[in-house]
Scaffold this motif. Structure first.
Motif, mmCIF file in Angstrom:
data_model
loop_
_atom_site.group_PDB
_atom_site.id
_atom_site.type_symbol
_atom_site.label_atom_id
_atom_site.label_comp_id
_atom_site.label_asym_id
_atom_site.label_seq_id
_atom_site.Cartn_x
_atom_site.Cartn_y
_atom_site.Cartn_z
ATOM 1 N N TYR A 31 48.629 30.464 43.107
ATOM 2 C CA TYR A 31 48.430 31.816 43.619
ATOM 3 C C TYR A 31 47.929 31.758 45.057
ATOM 4 C CZ TYR A 31 48.536 33.251 38.722
ATOM 5 O OH TYR A 31 48.898 33.470 37.432
ATOM 6 N N ASN A 32 48.396 32.679 45.902
ATOM 7 C CA ASN A 32 47.846 32.762 47.247
ATOM 8 C C ASN A 32 46.580 33.621 47.207
ATOM 9 O OD1 ASN A 32 48.630 35.468 47.267
ATOM 10 N ND2 ASN A 32 50.519 35.058 48.379
ATOM 11 N N LYS A 33 45.929 33.770 48.351
ATOM 12 C CA LYS A 33 44.639 34.462 48.398
ATOM 13 C C LYS A 33 44.754 35.907 47.941
ATOM 14 C CE LYS A 33 40.752 35.410 51.427
ATOM 15 N NZ LYS A 33 40.161 35.237 52.745
ATOM 16 N N GLU A 34 45.804 36.591 48.372
ATOM 17 C CA GLU A 34 45.968 37.998 48.005
ATOM 18 C C GLU A 34 46.158 38.150 46.496
ATOM 19 O OE1 GLU A 34 47.896 36.596 50.545
ATOM 20 O OE2 GLU A 34 46.565 37.363 52.096
ATOM 21 N N ARG A 52 44.058 39.658 41.273
ATOM 22 C CA ARG A 52 43.735 39.293 39.885
ATOM 23 C C ARG A 52 42.250 39.458 39.602
ATOM 24 N NH1 ARG A 52 43.544 34.299 36.445
ATOM 25 N NH2 ARG A 52 44.357 35.035 34.469
ATOM 26 N N LEU A 53 41.409 39.082 40.569
ATOM 27 C CA LEU A 53 39.967 39.244 40.411
ATOM 28 C C LEU A 53 39.607 40.711 40.250
ATOM 29 C CD1 LEU A 53 37.139 37.967 40.446
ATOM 30 C CD2 LEU A 53 37.167 38.205 42.927
ATOM 31 N N GLU A 54 40.182 41.565 41.076
ATOM 32 C CA GLU A 54 39.911 42.996 40.977
ATOM 33 C C GLU A 54 40.388 43.550 39.636
ATOM 34 O OE1 GLU A 54 38.180 46.365 41.905
ATOM 35 O OE2 GLU A 54 38.101 44.590 43.179
ATOM 36 N N LEU A 55 41.530 43.100 39.178
ATOM 37 C CA LEU A 55 42.060 43.534 37.893
ATOM 38 C C LEU A 55 41.132 43.106 36.750
ATOM 39 C CD1 LEU A 55 44.437 44.849 36.397
ATOM 40 C CD2 LEU A 55 45.445 42.593 36.270
ATOM 41 N N LEU A 56 40.655 41.870 36.811
ATOM 42 C CA LEU A 56 39.746 41.390 35.770
ATOM 43 C C LEU A 56 38.415 42.140 35.802
ATOM 44 C CD1 LEU A 56 40.459 37.560 35.957
ATOM 45 C CD2 LEU A 56 41.103 39.133 34.123
#
Length: 145
Positions: free
Chosen positions: A114-117, A122-126
Motif C-alpha cells: 500500500y502507498n501512503k494515501e 485504511r487507517l481512517e476507515l478502521l
C-alpha cells in the motif's frame, strides 16, 4: 491467501469497499501473485499466517564485521593475500545473499504494497469502524432487558 485450482496459494490484494469491509478481488482481469507452498516453506515462512516484523531473519552485522576484519588484514605473502581476497569475496557474496533474502522477506510483510494515501485511507476507515462499534457497544449496554 487462497488455494487456486492447481493447489497453489494465491496472494490477492484486499480492497476496501464503501461500507468498510475488506474484499479480495475474484476478477479474472486483476493480476494475482501465485506463490507455491514450497517457496513459502523454503523462505522460512510458515503457511499458518502472515509474516510479522518479529519473524524477519535479517542479521547482517556479523557478516559486515567479518568483512571489515578481512579488509583490515594486510598479509605480506602473495599466497596468503590471494586466500584472504577470496575469503573477502565469499563474505561479500554472503552479504549480498542476505540482502536479497531480507528484500524477499520484507516484500511479504502485510501492508507493504500500500502507498501512503492508501494506508491513511485504511487507517481512517478502521477508526470509523472502531467508533461505530464503540457506539453499538455503548447502546447495547444502555438498553435494559
Amino acid at each position: 491467501m487462497e488455494l487456486s485450482p492447481i493447489n497453489q496459494i494465491e496472494d490477492r490484494k484486499p480492497t476496501l469497499t464503501a461500507d468498510g469491509l475488506v474484499q479480495t478481488s475474484n476478477s479474472p482481469f486483476e493480476p494475482t501473485t501465485t506463490v507455491s507452498q514450497e517457496t513459502q516453506t523454503s523462505n522460512g515462512i510458515g503457511i499458518g499466517g502472515p509474516l510479522t516484523v518479529d519473524q524477519l531473519d535479517i542479521e547482517i552485522l556479523p557478516i559486515i564485521y567479518d568483512i571489515v576484519r578481512c579488509v583490515e588484514k594486510d598479509p605480506l605473502e602473495n599466497a596468503v593475500k590471494l586466500r584472504e581476497s577470496q575469503d573477502c569475496n565469499h563474505k561479500i557474496f554472503e552479504l549480498h545473499k542476505r540482502f536479497e533474502s531480507a528484500r524477499e522477506q520484507i516484500k511479504q510483510l502485510p501492508g507493504v504494497d500500500y502507498n501512503k494515501e492508501e494506508q491513511l485511507q485504511r487507517l481512517e476507515l478502521l477508526r470509523s469502524q472502531l467508533k461505530l462499534k464503540q457506539q453499538l457497544i455503548k447502546k447495547y449496554k444502555d438498553t435494559e432487558f
